[in-house]
Design a protein around this motif. Sequence first.
Motif, PDB file in Angstrom:
ATOM      1  N   PRO A  40       0.755  -1.106   0.081  1.00  0.00           N
ATOM      2  CA  PRO A  40       0.175   0.113   0.216  1.00  0.00           C
ATOM      3  C   PRO A  40       0.852   1.450  -0.089  1.00  0.00           C
ATOM      4  CG  PRO A  40      -1.126  -1.574   1.631  1.00  0.00           C
ATOM      5  CD  PRO A  40       0.276  -2.086   1.034  1.00  0.00           C
ATOM      6  N   LYS A  41       0.442   2.191  -1.096  1.00  0.00           N
ATOM      7  CA  LYS A  41       1.222   3.345  -0.959  1.00  0.00           C
ATOM      8  C   LYS A  41       2.488   3.488  -1.435  1.00  0.00           C
ATOM      9  CE  LYS A  41      -2.304   5.544   2.010  1.00  0.00           C
ATOM     10  NZ  LYS A  41      -3.219   6.167   0.899  1.00  0.00           N
ATOM     11  N   GLN A  42       3.083   2.461  -2.217  1.00  0.00           N
ATOM     12  CA  GLN A  42       4.323   2.367  -2.386  1.00  0.00           C
ATOM     13  C   GLN A  42       4.468   1.840  -3.757  1.00  0.00           C
ATOM     14  OE1 GLN A  42       6.887  -0.287   0.093  1.00  0.00           O
ATOM     15  NE2 GLN A  42       5.825   0.207   2.176  1.00  0.00           N
ATOM     16  N   SER A  43       5.575   1.919  -4.264  1.00  0.00           N
ATOM     17  CA  SER A  43       5.939   1.805  -5.635  1.00  0.00           C
ATOM     18  C   SER A  43       5.948   0.185  -5.885  1.00  0.00           C
ATOM     19  CB  SER A  43       7.304   2.282  -6.273  1.00  0.00           C
ATOM     20  OG  SER A  43       7.372   2.190  -7.680  1.00  0.00           O
ATOM     21  N   LEU A  44       6.175  -0.210  -7.077  1.00  0.00           N
ATOM     22  CA  LEU A  44       6.220  -1.460  -7.509  1.00  0.00           C
ATOM     23  C   LEU A  44       7.711  -1.942  -7.500  1.00  0.00           C
ATOM     24  CD1 LEU A  44       3.853  -0.156  -9.469  1.00  0.00           C
ATOM     25  CD2 LEU A  44       3.946  -2.290 -10.689  1.00  0.00           C
ATOM     26  N   MET A  45       7.579  -3.188  -6.527  1.00  0.00           N
ATOM     27  CA  MET A  45       9.042  -3.858  -6.566  1.00  0.00           C
ATOM     28  C   MET A  45       9.038  -5.115  -7.302  1.00  0.00           C
ATOM     29  SD  MET A  45      10.327  -1.713  -4.576  1.00  0.00           S
ATOM     30  CE  MET A  45      11.796  -2.690  -3.997  1.00  0.00           C
ATOM     31  N   LEU A  46      10.191  -5.102  -8.142  1.00  0.00           N
ATOM     32  CA  LEU A  46      10.368  -6.305  -9.075  1.00  0.00           C
ATOM     33  C   LEU A  46      10.700  -7.393  -8.236  1.00  0.00           C
ATOM     34  CD1 LEU A  46      10.724  -7.509 -11.877  1.00  0.00           C
ATOM     35  CD2 LEU A  46      12.830  -6.733 -11.907  1.00  0.00           C
ATOM     36  N   MET A  47      10.171  -8.461  -8.438  1.00  0.00           N
ATOM     37  CA  MET A  47      10.412  -9.752  -7.808  1.00  0.00           C
ATOM     38  C   MET A  47      11.309 -10.870  -8.673  1.00  0.00           C
ATOM     39  SD  MET A  47       6.538 -10.674  -5.920  1.00  0.00           S
ATOM     40  CE  MET A  47       7.176 -12.190  -5.546  1.00  0.00           C
ATOM     41  N   ALA A  48      10.861 -11.092  -9.615  1.00  0.00           N
ATOM     42  CA  ALA A  48      11.490 -11.850 -10.399  1.00  0.00           C
ATOM     43  C   ALA A  48      11.242 -11.743 -11.989  1.00  0.00           C
ATOM     44  CB  ALA A  48      11.173 -13.347 -10.268  1.00  0.00           C
ATOM     45  N   THR A  49      12.220 -12.049 -12.997  1.00  0.00           N
ATOM     46  CA  THR A  49      12.080 -11.942 -14.376  1.00  0.00           C
ATOM     47  C   THR A  49      12.159 -13.661 -14.778  1.00  0.00           C
ATOM     48  OG1 THR A  49      13.330 -10.046 -14.287  1.00  0.00           O
ATOM     49  CG2 THR A  49      13.176 -11.248 -16.544  1.00  0.00           C
ATOM     50  N   SER A  50      10.847 -13.735 -15.803  1.00  0.00           N
ATOM     51  CA  SER A  50      11.113 -15.093 -16.397  1.00  0.00           C
ATOM     52  C   SER A  50      11.234 -15.032 -17.775  1.00  0.00           C
ATOM     53  CB  SER A  50       9.811 -15.820 -15.939  1.00  0.00           C
ATOM     54  OG  SER A  50       8.642 -15.426 -16.484  1.00  0.00           O
ATOM     55  N   ASN A  51      12.127 -16.224 -18.458  1.00  0.00           N
ATOM     56  CA  ASN A  51      12.026 -16.027 -19.874  1.00  0.00           C
ATOM     57  C   ASN A  51      11.504 -17.591 -20.100  1.00  0.00           C
ATOM     58  OD1 ASN A  51      13.406 -13.583 -20.896  1.00  0.00           O
ATOM     59  ND2 ASN A  51      14.934 -14.484 -19.117  1.00  0.00           N
ATOM     60  N   GLU A  52      10.904 -17.602 -21.432  1.00  0.00           N
ATOM     61  CA  GLU A  52      10.060 -18.763 -21.942  1.00  0.00           C
ATOM     62  C   GLU A  52      10.963 -19.918 -21.991  1.00  0.00           C
ATOM     63  OE1 GLU A  52      10.146 -20.200 -25.108  1.00  0.00           O
ATOM     64  OE2 GLU A  52       8.804 -21.687 -24.665  1.00  0.00           O
ATOM     65  N   GLY A  53      10.803 -20.823 -21.163  1.00  0.00           N
ATOM     66  CA  GLY A  53      11.531 -22.194 -21.327  1.00  0.00           C
ATOM     67  C   GLY A  53      12.614 -22.254 -20.333  1.00  0.00           C
ATOM     68  N   SER A  54      13.097 -21.150 -19.677  1.00  0.00           N
ATOM     69  CA  SER A  54      14.178 -21.061 -18.848  1.00  0.00           C
ATOM     70  C   SER A  54      13.814 -20.846 -17.503  1.00  0.00           C
ATOM     71  CB  SER A  54      15.349 -20.113 -19.186  1.00  0.00           C
ATOM     72  OG  SER A  54      14.669 -18.743 -19.212  1.00  0.00           O
TER      73      SER A  54
ATOM     74  N   SER B  96      20.531  -3.832 -21.373  1.00  0.00           N
ATOM     75  CA  SER B  96      21.218  -5.283 -20.887  1.00  0.00           C
ATOM     76  C   SER B  96      20.257  -6.194 -20.453  1.00  0.00           C
ATOM     77  CB  SER B  96      22.409  -4.767 -19.903  1.00  0.00           C
ATOM     78  OG  SER B  96      21.576  -4.126 -18.921  1.00  0.00           O
ATOM     79  N   ASP B  97      19.278  -5.855 -19.541  1.00  0.00           N
ATOM     80  CA  ASP B  97      18.170  -6.437 -19.038  1.00  0.00           C
ATOM     81  C   ASP B  97      16.795  -6.346 -18.794  1.00  0.00           C
ATOM     82  OD1 ASP B  97      19.330  -5.718 -15.546  1.00  0.00           O
ATOM     83  OD2 ASP B  97      17.977  -4.628 -16.941  1.00  0.00           O
ATOM     84  N   TYR B  98      16.475  -5.375 -19.665  1.00  0.00           N
ATOM     85  CA  TYR B  98      14.985  -4.686 -19.569  1.00  0.00           C
ATOM     86  C   TYR B  98      14.260  -4.703 -18.192  1.00  0.00           C
ATOM     87  CZ  TYR B  98      15.892  -5.542 -24.523  1.00  0.00           C
ATOM     88  OH  TYR B  98      16.447  -5.657 -25.543  1.00  0.00           O
TER      89      TYR B  98
END
Lengths: 118, 112
Positions: A40-54, B96-98
């Motif tokens: 609440p009342k905060q910005s978005l925090m990236l948790m993880a990045t996923s690429n198809e098949g990996s 580099s990582d988007y």
Amino acid sequence: GAVVSQHPSRVICKSGTSVKIECRSLDFQATTMFWYRQFPKQSLMLMATSNEGSKATYEQGVEKDKFLINHASLTLSTLTVTSAHPEDSSFYICSARGAGRGSTDTQYFGPGTRLTVL
Amino acid sequence: DQQVKQNSPSLSVQEGRISILNCDYTNSMFDYFLWYKKYPAEGPTFLISISSIKDKNEDGRFTVFLNKSAKHLSLHIVPSQPGDSAVYFCAASASSDYKLSFGAGTTVTVRA
């Protein structure tokens, strides 16, 4: 712009259960999908990045065994919150980038999923 | 460490006037910048973006300006409309990582 859907939009579960959230790119192929969390009342925090098949790449401080990510196809990624606890209650948002819509540098976001753990 | 900063948490503007939102960044590797609009309990909606090879990009009522030497960008909305009332997030990424780094957001209120 590109359309990204998320399901469910809202989920309430008991502590200790697992919850799966789906993220789909509806009109383009997503080479990469991202999972964010917003308090609440905060910005978005990236948790993880996923690429198809990996395997997904997790940000520092995010438990990979707690937040399981699967990117089985170019249009679907899932986030499973395992053994959820009240502190996992949050707004989870996915985004996708890929070929077919706009710039491949642009991330398009889903509508978000509100998770409440009792 | 906040790599993208929006120092104004809120902005109030009269309908028909210009809204100017500011954003600063610290990471010199960022080469792509975006603005998103967000309503409560919804995902961000993409508004406009700019690549580091440009200094201006315009799309309808929205214009984004980039000053690379100052590591500063701004979003101009003109004329402002009541439907523009929302939280606006500035975001930046490196090719580099988007991965997107977000600012804290600016809440815009357009007064009738």
